[in-house]
Design an enzyme around this catalytic site. Structure first.
Site, PDB file in Angstrom:
ATOM      1  N   CYS A   3       0.863  -1.195   0.000  1.00 56.96           N
ATOM      2  CA  CYS A   3       0.000   0.000   0.000  1.00 56.96           C
ATOM      3  C   CYS A   3       0.894   1.238   0.000  1.00 56.96           C
ATOM      4  O   CYS A   3       1.714   1.419   0.905  1.00 56.96           O
ATOM      5  CB  CYS A   3      -0.921  -0.002   1.220  1.00 56.96           C
ATOM      6  SG  CYS A   3      -1.782   1.563   1.472  1.00 56.96           S
ATOM      7  N   CYS A   6       0.568   3.362   3.165  1.00 51.67           N
ATOM      8  CA  CYS A   6       1.192   2.708   4.321  1.00 51.67           C
ATOM      9  C   CYS A   6       2.714   2.862   4.235  1.00 51.67           C
ATOM     10  O   CYS A   6       3.381   3.080   5.257  1.00 51.67           O
ATOM     11  CB  CYS A   6       0.801   1.233   4.402  1.00 51.67           C
ATOM     12  SG  CYS A   6      -0.903   0.962   4.973  1.00 51.67           S
ATOM     13  N   ASP A  29      -0.282  16.562  -1.787  1.00 49.06           N
ATOM     14  CA  ASP A  29      -0.465  15.711  -2.962  1.00 49.06           C
ATOM     15  C   ASP A  29       0.660  15.988  -3.955  1.00 49.06           C
ATOM     16  O   ASP A  29       1.036  17.145  -4.191  1.00 49.06           O
ATOM     17  CB  ASP A  29      -1.832  15.988  -3.600  1.00 49.06           C
ATOM     18  CG  ASP A  29      -2.237  14.887  -4.575  1.00 49.06           C
ATOM     19  OD1 ASP A  29      -3.196  14.151  -4.270  1.00 49.06           O
ATOM     20  OD2 ASP A  29      -1.584  14.757  -5.636  1.00 49.06           O
ATOM     21  N   ASN A  85     -12.499   9.713  -3.015  1.00 47.13           N
ATOM     22  CA  ASN A  85     -12.881   8.906  -4.164  1.00 47.13           C
ATOM     23  C   ASN A  85     -12.995   7.450  -3.738  1.00 47.13           C
ATOM     24  O   ASN A  85     -12.202   6.967  -2.918  1.00 47.13           O
ATOM     25  CB  ASN A  85     -11.836   9.045  -5.282  1.00 47.13           C
ATOM     26  CG  ASN A  85     -11.787  10.453  -5.841  1.00 47.13           C
ATOM     27  OD1 ASN A  85     -12.809  11.113  -5.977  1.00 47.13           O
ATOM     28  ND2 ASN A  85     -10.588  10.919  -6.158  1.00 47.13           N
ATOM     29  N   HIS A  98      -8.373   8.086   1.979  1.00 44.65           N
ATOM     30  CA  HIS A  98      -7.746   9.406   2.052  1.00 44.65           C
ATOM     31  C   HIS A  98      -8.751  10.458   1.651  1.00 44.65           C
ATOM     32  O   HIS A  98      -9.635  10.219   0.827  1.00 44.65           O
ATOM     33  CB  HIS A  98      -6.500   9.486   1.166  1.00 44.65           C
ATOM     34  CG  HIS A  98      -6.732   9.101  -0.271  1.00 44.65           C
ATOM     35  ND1 HIS A  98      -6.827   7.792  -0.676  1.00 44.65           N
ATOM     36  CD2 HIS A  98      -6.894   9.854  -1.385  1.00 44.65           C
ATOM     37  CE1 HIS A  98      -7.028   7.750  -1.976  1.00 44.65           C
ATOM     38  NE2 HIS A  98      -7.080   8.988  -2.435  1.00 44.65           N
ATOM     39  N   HIS A 100      -9.032  14.308   0.170  1.00 46.20           N
ATOM     40  CA  HIS A 100      -8.366  15.426  -0.491  1.00 46.20           C
ATOM     41  C   HIS A 100      -8.912  16.712   0.130  1.00 46.20           C
ATOM     42  O   HIS A 100     -10.144  16.913   0.158  1.00 46.20           O
ATOM     43  CB  HIS A 100      -8.701  15.453  -1.981  1.00 46.20           C
ATOM     44  CG  HIS A 100      -8.274  14.230  -2.751  1.00 46.20           C
ATOM     45  ND1 HIS A 100      -7.162  14.220  -3.558  1.00 46.20           N
ATOM     46  CD2 HIS A 100      -8.809  12.985  -2.845  1.00 46.20           C
ATOM     47  CE1 HIS A 100      -7.039  13.030  -4.124  1.00 46.20           C
ATOM     48  NE2 HIS A 100      -8.030  12.255  -3.710  1.00 46.20           N
TER      49      HIS A 100
HETATM   50  P1  AMP Z   1      -7.188   9.132  -5.559  1.00 45.54           P
HETATM   51  O1  AMP Z   1      -7.099   9.208  -7.050  1.00 45.54           O
HETATM   52  O2  AMP Z   1      -8.414   9.747  -4.963  1.00 45.54           O
HETATM   53  O3  AMP Z   1      -6.972   7.697  -5.078  1.00 45.54           O
HETATM   54  O4  AMP Z   1      -6.014  10.020  -4.995  1.00 45.54           O
HETATM   55  C1  AMP Z   1      -4.710   9.571  -4.901  1.00 45.54           C
HETATM   56  C2  AMP Z   1      -3.858  10.800  -4.848  1.00 45.54           C
HETATM   57  O5  AMP Z   1      -2.583  10.438  -4.406  1.00 45.54           O
HETATM   58  C3  AMP Z   1      -3.680  11.496  -6.209  1.00 45.54           C
HETATM   59  O6  AMP Z   1      -4.183  12.822  -6.117  1.00 45.54           O
HETATM   60  C4  AMP Z   1      -2.167  11.464  -6.424  1.00 45.54           C
HETATM   61  O7  AMP Z   1      -1.679  12.636  -7.026  1.00 45.54           O
HETATM   62  C5  AMP Z   1      -1.662  11.282  -5.022  1.00 45.54           C
HETATM   63  N1  AMP Z   1      -0.375  10.639  -4.907  1.00 45.54           N
HETATM   64  C6  AMP Z   1       0.062   9.519  -5.535  1.00 45.54           C
HETATM   65  N2  AMP Z   1       1.307   9.197  -5.134  1.00 45.54           N
HETATM   66  C7  AMP Z   1       1.677  10.144  -4.235  1.00 45.54           C
HETATM   67  C8  AMP Z   1       2.848  10.370  -3.461  1.00 45.54           C
HETATM   68  N3  AMP Z   1       3.906   9.556  -3.507  1.00 45.54           N
HETATM   69  N4  AMP Z   1       2.877  11.455  -2.658  1.00 45.54           N
HETATM   70  C9  AMP Z   1       1.824  12.304  -2.578  1.00 45.54           C
HETATM   71  N5  AMP Z   1       0.678  12.129  -3.271  1.00 45.54           N
HETATM   72  C10 AMP Z   1       0.608  11.074  -4.087  1.00 45.54           C
END
Ligand code: AMP
Length: 112
Positions: A3, A6, A29, A85, A98, A100
């Site tokens: 994950c 995680c 993000d 989401n 998570h 946003h």
């Molecule tokens: P979701 O599409 O709602 O699952 O959101 C996942 C979010 O995680 C997206 O907005 C990505 O830009 C963000 N994300 C992915 N990898 C990382 C990371 N290593 N550090 C910070 N944000 C991330």
């Protein structure tokens, strides 16, 4: 379990911390959609909001107690949006619950 969030919590993958307490971690993000785009996660692994139950909802309450503190830290006095989401149709890409937190500009009225 593999994950991404995680791994971020364990410090195996770097992140830019915005806020942390015993139950919650918040970080920027990597692909911001607004001037402020913070991800707020419970430290316990919950796959999505669809997996919230009486057994784990305290972690969700802790997230929502943290969000106003994060908004204050980020200077979001004029308002902000909280989004989670869920699943394929919801465009969830990381399977760790998570939220946003988006703000720092006038957001659009549409939510689709
Ligand atoms: P979701 O599409 O709602 O699952 O959101 C996942 C979010 O995680 C997206 O907005 C990505 O830009 C963000 N994300 C992915 N990898 C990382 C990371 N290593 N550090 C910070 N944000 C991330």
């Amino acid at each position: 379990m593999d994950c991404l969030f995680c791994s971020i919590l364990k410090g195996e993958i770097p992140s830019t911390k915005v806020y942390e307490d015993e139950a919650v971690y918040a970080f920027r993000d990597i692909n911001p959609q607004a001037p402020t785009h913070v991800l707020v996660i419970p430290k316990t692994h919950i796959p999505s909001a669809d997996a919230v139950s009486a057994e784990n909802s305290a972690a969700v309450a802790a997230v929502f107690e943290a969000i106003p503190k994060i908004a204050k830290l980020e200077g979001l006095e004029q308002g902000y949006r909280v989004i989670t989401n869920i699943g394929e149709h919801g465009c969830q890409s990381v399977k760790h619950l998570h939220f946003h937190v988006l703000g720092g500009k006038q957001l659009s009225e549409t939510m689709d």
